[in-house]
Structure formats: structure tokens, C-alpha cells
Design an enzyme around this catalytic site. Sequence first.
Site, short mmCIF file in Angstrom:
data_model
loop_
_atom_site.label_atom_id
_atom_site.label_comp_id
_atom_site.label_asym_id
_atom_site.label_seq_id
_atom_site.Cartn_x
_atom_site.Cartn_y
_atom_site.Cartn_z
N HIS A 1 0.84 -1.20 0.00
CA HIS A 1 0.00 0.00 0.00
C HIS A 1 0.88 1.25 0.00
O HIS A 1 0.68 2.16 -0.81
CB HIS A 1 -0.91 -0.03 1.23
CG HIS A 1 -1.83 1.14 1.35
ND1 HIS A 1 -3.19 1.06 1.09
CD2 HIS A 1 -1.61 2.43 1.72
CE1 HIS A 1 -3.75 2.23 1.29
NE2 HIS A 1 -2.81 3.09 1.68
N GLU A 2 1.85 1.30 0.91
CA GLU A 2 2.71 2.49 0.98
C GLU A 2 3.59 2.61 -0.25
O GLU A 2 3.86 3.71 -0.73
CB GLU A 2 3.56 2.44 2.26
CG GLU A 2 2.77 2.47 3.56
CD GLU A 2 1.81 3.65 3.67
OE1 GLU A 2 2.04 4.69 3.00
OE2 GLU A 2 0.82 3.54 4.43
N HIS B 1 1.66 4.27 -2.95
CA HIS B 1 1.69 5.73 -2.81
C HIS B 1 2.98 6.28 -3.41
O HIS B 1 2.97 7.28 -4.13
CB HIS B 1 1.60 6.12 -1.34
CG HIS B 1 0.23 6.02 -0.74
ND1 HIS B 1 -0.91 6.42 -1.41
CD2 HIS B 1 -0.19 5.59 0.49
CE1 HIS B 1 -1.97 6.23 -0.63
NE2 HIS B 1 -1.55 5.73 0.53
N HIS C 1 -5.66 7.19 -2.69
CA HIS C 1 -6.64 6.17 -2.33
C HIS C 1 -7.78 6.12 -3.36
O HIS C 1 -8.15 7.14 -3.94
CB HIS C 1 -7.20 6.44 -0.94
CG HIS C 1 -6.15 6.33 0.13
ND1 HIS C 1 -5.74 7.40 0.87
CD2 HIS C 1 -5.42 5.27 0.55
CE1 HIS C 1 -4.80 7.02 1.73
NE2 HIS C 1 -4.58 5.72 1.55
#
EC number: 3.4.24.-
Length: 234
Positions: free
Chosen positions: A134-135, A138, A144
Amino acid sequence: MTAMDQIIEANEYEAASITEGTTLREGDIAVSNRMGSKTCFARSCLWSKSVDGHVYIAYTLSPEYNELDEKTIMKGMELIEEDTCVRFVPRTHQRDYLDIQPKSGCWSYLGVRGGRQALSMQTPDCMSSGVAAHELMHALGFVHEQSRADRDNYVTIKWSNIWKDRLRNFEKFKTNNLDTPYDYGSLMHFGMYAYSEDGDPTVVPKTSWSVQMGQGYGPSRLDKFKINQLYKCG
């Protein structure tokens, strides 16, 4: 738990903090407020592509991590590499690189900033391969999923159920959706109870309440497709 559920828990209860002059948007995206700093929020600042068609992202891992932590973070990298042109490589001489550290909480800057770029994976609170992926997404340039400009066609935000000081985490932006459908199952989607003040839902799907929003396993098929679209993987 979705990856974002785990991130929220780590960041809220461990009081995630980053360097002075930097704030967190959407709960885990670091944004610098310093004059002249590179701003990539809701637009893409892409890592460079090699002549061989791959996007090589150099990284360093803090010596504070133990062997299991390192394996967890590297598994998150592998989840992104599978079926995409992105490759994470240990830094040797590269100017731009991710410096992955067990700072306070789980967070990342958006896209490439230039030079050393911090990414926090606190141990043990952030230690799952899904949170790592997830990070890293980014860092690749993705916000998101429910921040998409067209999100109101797919979900309803229950503003009255959200912690009053966290309403800003539910903003929407003029995002580049890369001509892809809305992805309820994206690794980058908030869960149904994200930032709930009283245990009631904060994000409700318009299709059916049985739709699973977000997850913690790794990038969805559409997440990977979007990576390939954004970086023109061919």
C-alpha cells in the site's frame, strides 16, 4: 482488516509523526509544506523508466529492521513487481531512492520527490506485506481509490459518522483514473468503517452492502493494470 484499517490503527494510536514542515493527507500520505518543495498530490510524479522497459526503484532498508521485518517489506515489493514492469532494487549509486525506516506509523510521500525519500514502516504495527505494498503504491504515485473524482457514483460517504477532525481524509481530487473502472477491491481503498466515530459505516458502496471494499492481501488485478497504464509498461 484492510491494509488501510491497519494503517489507521497504527497511525492514530501510535501518533504518527514525520519531519517538521510535513503533514499527512488521507491518513498516510506525506505532503511537505515547505516553500519550493516538490508537490505531487493528486497528480503523478513518476519514477524514471529504463531503456529496457522496466521502472527500477532503488531502496535502502534501515538496519533497525530484523530479518522477518525485511522479508515482510520485500514481500510487499514482490506483490507489486508481479505482472508489472516495476522492479525494486537495493540502492548502489542511484540519486533517487526510497529510504525505508521504522519511524512513527505507516506513511509515504506521493510519487518520486528526488533524492532520498523517506517511507515509514513502523515495527511491528505496520508489518504486513499488504501495508508495505500500500505504501509503495503511494510512492509510485497513487492516492486512495475513494479519492477519485467520480467516487460519488460508486460510494456514499457518511460524513456524520466520521471523526470530526478526520473529515479531510475523505476529500476527492481531480485524479487521473487511467480509463479504468472503479475498484472496490483495490488495495488502496478505505474500508467501510474507516475513521468511524461510533462504529457505524463511513464508506458505503452504492451497488450492494455485501461488496468488500479494500483488502490487505496485495494489489488487485486492477491495481496492477493501473500501474502498467501509468508507467506505460507495454
